[in-house]
Write a protein that holds these residues in place. Structure first.
Motif, PDB file in Angstrom:
ATOM      1  N   VAL A  35      10.330  35.109   0.521  1.00 17.01           N
ATOM      2  CA  VAL A  35      10.694  35.343   1.816  1.00 17.01           C
ATOM      3  C   VAL A  35       9.735  34.536   2.666  1.00 17.01           C
ATOM      4  N   GLU A  36      10.847  33.346   3.193  1.00 17.43           N
ATOM      5  CA  GLU A  36      10.256  32.190   3.578  1.00 17.43           C
ATOM      6  C   GLU A  36      11.424  31.434   4.725  1.00 17.43           C
ATOM      7  N   ASP A  37      11.174  31.413   5.975  1.00 17.77           N
ATOM      8  CA  ASP A  37      12.078  30.700   6.820  1.00 17.77           C
ATOM      9  C   ASP A  37      12.172  29.385   6.886  1.00 17.77           C
ATOM     10  N   ASN A  38      10.969  28.751   6.414  1.00 25.13           N
ATOM     11  CA  ASN A  38      11.101  27.111   6.449  1.00 25.13           C
ATOM     12  C   ASN A  38      11.862  26.796   5.161  1.00 25.13           C
ATOM     13  N   MET A  68       5.727  37.034   1.085  1.00 24.92           N
ATOM     14  CA  MET A  68       6.178  37.224   2.183  1.00 24.92           C
ATOM     15  C   MET A  68       5.654  36.427   3.311  1.00 24.92           C
ATOM     16  N   ASP A  69       6.238  35.312   3.728  1.00 26.54           N
ATOM     17  CA  ASP A  69       5.760  34.463   5.021  1.00 26.54           C
ATOM     18  C   ASP A  69       5.793  35.328   6.030  1.00 26.54           C
ATOM     19  N   LEU A  70       4.549  35.272   6.884  1.00 26.38           N
ATOM     20  CA  LEU A  70       4.401  36.347   8.160  1.00 26.38           C
ATOM     21  C   LEU A  70       5.048  36.056   9.338  1.00 26.38           C
ATOM     22  N   GLY A  71       5.295  34.472   9.347  1.00 23.60           N
ATOM     23  CA  GLY A  71       5.895  33.997  10.677  1.00 23.60           C
ATOM     24  C   GLY A  71       7.473  33.797  10.345  1.00 23.60           C
ATOM     25  N   LEU A  72       8.117  34.724  10.787  1.00 22.99           N
ATOM     26  CA  LEU A  72       9.712  34.825  10.470  1.00 22.99           C
ATOM     27  C   LEU A  72      10.312  34.964  11.855  1.00 22.99           C
ATOM     28  N   PRO A  73      11.654  34.436  11.917  1.00 28.51           N
ATOM     29  CA  PRO A  73      12.489  34.408  13.083  1.00 28.51           C
ATOM     30  C   PRO A  73      12.946  35.795  13.756  1.00 28.51           C
ATOM     31  N   TYR A 103      -2.821  31.380   2.285  1.00 25.91           N
ATOM     32  CA  TYR A 103      -2.829  30.566   3.358  1.00 25.91           C
ATOM     33  C   TYR A 103      -2.444  29.220   3.120  1.00 25.91           C
ATOM     34  N   LYS A 104      -1.302  28.968   3.911  1.00 21.31           N
ATOM     35  CA  LYS A 104      -0.680  27.667   3.896  1.00 21.31           C
ATOM     36  C   LYS A 104      -1.538  26.376   4.264  1.00 21.31           C
ATOM     37  N   PRO A 105      -1.577  25.332   3.701  1.00 17.56           N
ATOM     38  CA  PRO A 105      -0.576  24.865   2.641  1.00 17.56           C
ATOM     39  C   PRO A 105      -1.048  25.689   1.245  1.00 17.56           C
TER      40      PRO A 105
HETATM   41 MN    MN Z   1       7.447  30.964   8.851  1.00 19.09          MN
END
Ligand code: MN
Length: 139
Positions: free
Chosen positions: A10-13, A54-59, A107-109
């Motif tokens: 799950v990743e919006d980028n 799971m990416d936490l920042g999603l649209p 944590y990204k990256p």
């Molecule tokens: Mn994101």
């Protein structure tokens, strides 16, 4: 390959998502993708992966909420969730994801090595079931 593990990314980028798909497929996993929180819930229920990143920042809805909804569903509550966030200063979002049931936080990256380590810990994949890994990690 027999016994291939399925990972829901799950990743919006889209650039990051494509990289993760590329590397995880090279590592020998089956990969399913979602670009939003609601898509993550739908894909999770439809495909029942062995693990979710799971990416936490999603649209639409944030990843901690998507995690909570998956953990509230009897069909998906058993699936391990790795929370991934760039917002290392936003402790509440991470705490919320862990409270919702995420068992690991990256944590990204993120590096390929840290992702592989987490997947191995959570999936207990046997070494001979994995493809050869590059010797250096990539961000
Ligand atoms: Mn994101």
């Amino acid at each position: 390959m027999a016994g291939k593990k399925k990972i829901l990314i799950v990743e919006d980028n889209s650039d990051i998502r494509k990289l993760m798909v590329f590397f995880l497929e090279r590592m020998g996993y089956d990969v399913v993708e979602a670009a939003t929180g609601l898509a993550a819930i739908e894909r999770g229920r439809a495909t029942l992966p062995d693990l979710i990143t799971m990416d936490l920042g999603l649209p639409d809805i944030p990843g901690d909420e998507a995690t909570a909804r998956l953990k509230a569903d009897p069909s998906t509550k058993h699936i391990p969730v790795i929370a991934i966030t760039a917002y290392y200063k936003e402790a509440p979002l991470v705490e919320s994801a862990v409270a919702a049931g995420a068992c690991e936080v990256l944590y990204k990256p993120i590096t390929l090595r840290s992702l592989d380590d987490a997947l191995r810990r959570l999936l207990t994949v046997k070494p001979n079931e994995r493809a050869l890994l590059p010797t250096t990690a990539h961000g």
